[in-house]
Design an enzyme around this catalytic site. Structure first.
Site: not given
Ligand code: FPP
Length: 242
Positions: A22, A39, A67, A70, A196
């Protein structure tokens, strides 16, 4: 200054490390660059961390690349991520073969463009018998999705008489997950300051140690990985005992 690798106890390494990669977007924004540059830089860290994990002797490394949520991102960002995944496979596959690493995609690939599916499938087919390390890549992956999928497949096998009700326990359930035959997650790493789980490996992380850091994924060097492992080795894992 010496590397932290020298302080790691090689006899008690985490067998399975999971990373929620992340902070790519924030890394780029801080530099006034487009998010996709984050990225791109993050992909370089994937290369470094796979290599470092393999050299250490980690059995399973799971990277959360894309995910089930995403898909909500802008189309051009999604297509850049697909491009980077293809780039990663094309440029790294030889080394991955040489290093005896098996690639295992976790997630429903059918939603991806066909060139992504072809490339990922090729990597999985080619590396299927490799046994030094498993590199799980979460692609359209969600922990809840994985569990629901497992329940559906168990139900089908039950209906077909392949499995009896009394056979269903934690061990057999494991066989229906993407991480079949792999150890539970020992160490979960999440950089970028978020605290998280974001639907990552909900079943496998029952007894994981969590390691959070403010470092953004594009800044995540091998030394950061070693630090996380050292901290893990200083934890007292009791698995519910005393
Ligand atoms: C999260 O950062 C990162 C992602 C959603 C993508 C991770 C993908 C890669 C590192 C590259 C491709 C993968 C492989 C395996 C080659 P973010 O965009 O949510 O960052 P932010 O929270 O700062 O916006």
């Amino acid at each position: 200054m010496g590397s932290l690798i020298n302080e790691i106890d090689m006899s008690s390494l985490p067998r399975h490390i999971g990373i929620i990669m992340d902070g790519n977007g924030r890394w780029a924004e801080k530099r006034n660059l487009p998010r996709t540059m984050g990225h791109k830089e993050g992909t370089k860290r994937v290369i470094d961390i796979v290599e470092a994990s393999y050299k250490l002797g980690i059995e399973s490394l799971t990277l959360y690349a894309f995910s089930t949520e995403n898909w909500k991102r802008p189309e051009d960002e999604i297509s850049k991520l697909m491009e980077l995944l293809i780039y990663y496979i094309r440029t790294q596959l030889n080394k991955i073969m040489k290093n005896n690493i098996k690639i295992n995609a976790m997630g429903d690939l059918s939603k991806f463009p066909s060139k992504v599916i072809t490339e990922v499938q090729r990597a999985m087919d080619l590396t299927k018998d490799n046994n030094k390390m498993i590199l799980n890549i979460g692609l359209n992956y969600g922990g809840r999705d994985e569990i629901i999928n497992a329940v559906k497949n168990i139900s089908t096998d039950y209906k077909l008489g392949i499995i009896e009700l009394e056979d269903i326990d934690e061990l057999t359930f494991n066989d229906y997950l993407y991480t079949k035959n792999q150890p539970d997650l020992d160490l979960l790493i999440r950089p970028s300051g978020e605290l998280r789980i974001s639907n990552f490996m909900l079943y496998q992380l029952a007894y994981s140690e969590f390691w959070f850091s403010n470092i953004l994924w594009p800044d995540f060097t091998e030394e950061v990985l070693y630090k996380a492992i050292l901290d893990y080795q200083n934890r007292d894992r009791r698995f519910g005992g005393i």
